[in-house]
Design an enzyme around this catalytic site. Structure first.
Site, PDB file in Angstrom:
ATOM      1  N   SER A 115      36.721  53.791   9.217  1.00 58.25           N
ATOM      2  CA  SER A 115      35.481  53.024   9.260  1.00 58.25           C
ATOM      3  C   SER A 115      34.674  53.248   7.983  1.00 58.25           C
ATOM      4  O   SER A 115      35.146  52.937   6.896  1.00 58.25           O
ATOM      5  CB  SER A 115      34.693  53.390  10.518  1.00 58.25           C
ATOM      6  OG  SER A 115      33.717  52.418  10.809  1.00 58.25           O
ATOM      7  N   ASP A 259      38.021  48.394  14.182  1.00 61.93           N
ATOM      8  CA  ASP A 259      37.457  49.676  13.761  1.00 61.93           C
ATOM      9  C   ASP A 259      38.301  50.859  14.242  1.00 61.93           C
ATOM     10  O   ASP A 259      38.538  51.027  15.442  1.00 61.93           O
ATOM     11  CB  ASP A 259      36.040  49.783  14.346  1.00 61.93           C
ATOM     12  CG  ASP A 259      35.237  50.932  13.756  1.00 61.93           C
ATOM     13  OD1 ASP A 259      35.838  51.870  13.222  1.00 61.93           O
ATOM     14  OD2 ASP A 259      34.007  50.878  13.838  1.00 61.93           O
TER      15      ASP A 259
END
Length: 385
Positions: A115, A259
């Protein structure tokens, strides 16, 4: 209300029928481990392009020859682990720039990122001179540039709050062909850059060998790298997922990636990488050194929360993320005992004020303060635990 629902149903039906990514093209539960990434090259990769966390795969060490492709310019194998955290990535930027300015930035042979950490990792991987550039990039991220206009109804009718154009433009402008060639050069020098995404349908962590992709002759490597970085930072519901093309038994399929923080907030991948054996094969004189930067808290502060749905949900998500981060850290500490690794970590403390001046996801004042907080912890000599 009845009129609203009557008007909404056709919209939902049209949007459901208009997607170009049908489930018939998606990998299934029976074949997703067998699917191969399409990298458009005649070369036979010497290393896996990517590995699922559930696979039985050993990376970067040949037990038959006791050899490893990994190299180090110091007397120890150094590993950098960068966590997710959104705007809290400013903390990691402050820590890394503080290490750079104070001459403490190590020569990292392995860098992992998820991320926000995935967006920082390429700069830390390419070299010390890129750390100030990474800081400039991280501190100038804004809602306007990344998210753009918010379309709340779109979260019901399509795949996200934003259309993803801002994030795609940011990724393309930031991770240029020159930077990707820098990643390839470090890969050839014996370094490894690992980026995590979540294969959404299986909810498994997928770790991408980004340096191997950058170093390939694939014509589509720039697009694939951009997809991986975008996927790792694509919070479901805020940014659209990334559909990555794969092949399974000669048939073209798609995988949905989002993500990496859904699976892990940070990873050492020590169940697939035996750092101790690699270190011995490199004839290192010191045990492997692992630096973990958690872009966020490891303990939630006590906070009275109003009994309103959105506030309760927000607090719950934050708490779940912190608990997940602690679990990831405990796993890293476990493998540090098993493999004889020297692990040090840093995280935001309760002494940093959590208040933001606005409701923006990427609040500029908040991020600047957080950057200075991380930077000062290095300069004052108490960054690592």
């Amino acid at each position: 209300m009845k009129r609203f629902i009557t008007a909404l149903v056709p919209i939902l039906m049209v949007s459901a029928c208009s997607t170009t990514h049908s489930l018939e093209n998606r990998v299934s539960m029976e074949n997703y481990y067998d699917a191969q990434v399409v990298i458009d090259t005649e070369e036979t990769p010497s290393e896996p392009i990517r590995v699922f966390s559930g696979e039985d795969t050993s990376l970067f060490y040949d037990a038959k020859t006791n050899q490893t492709p990994i190299r180090s310019n110091t007397d120890s194998l150094n590993v950098l682990v960068l966590s997710g955290g959104g705007a809290n990535g400013a903390y990691g930027a402050g820590v890394l720039n503080g290490l750079y300015d104070s001459g403490q930035f190590e020569d990292y042979s392995v860098v992992t990122g998820i991320s926000a950490g995935a967006l920082m990792a390429p700069f830390a991987f390419v070299g010390k001179e890129m750390v100030p550039e990474m800081t400039n990039v991280m501190l100038n991220i804004s809602d306007k540039d990344i998210i753009g206009k918010r379309h709340f109804l779109q979260t019901l009718t399509k795949d996200a709050l934003s259309n993803g154009d801002g994030l795609q433009t940011f990724i393309a402008n930031t991770y240029s062909s020159e930077l990707i060639e820098g990643i390839a050069a470090q890969h050839r020098a014996g370094k490894r850059l690992l980026i995590g995404t979540t294969q959404f349908d299986s909810a498994e962590l997928v770790v991408w060998n980004l340096g191997a992709i950058a170093n390939s002759s694939s014509k589509n490597k720039v697009r694939l790298i951009h997809q991986i970085l975008a996927a790792s930072a694509s919070i479901p519901g805020v940014f659209p997922p990334q559909f990555i093309q794969v092949e399974e038994n000669g048939k073209s399929r798609e995988e949905l990636h989002v993500d990496g923080g859904l699976a892990n907030q940070m990873f050492l991948f020590a169940d697939h990488i035996d750092y101790q054996k690699i270190s011995l094969a490199m004839r290192m004189t010191k045990p492997p050194q692992v630096h973990v930067i958690r872009n966020g808290l490891l303990e939630m502060p006590y906070q009275q929360t109003k009994d309103k749905g959105i506030e309760l949900i927000t607090r719950t998500v934050k708490d779940l993320t912190v608990q997940q981060s602690k679990g990831d850290l405990y796993q890293i500490l476990y493998f540090s005992q098993v493999q004889g690794l020297d692990v040090r970590f840093t995280a935001m403390g309760r002494d940093f004020p959590q208040e933001r001046a606005s409701k923006a996801m990427f609040d500029a004042d908040y991020m600047q303060s957080l950057y200075q907080y991380g930077y000062q912890k290095v300069i004052e000599g108490h960054v690592w635990e």
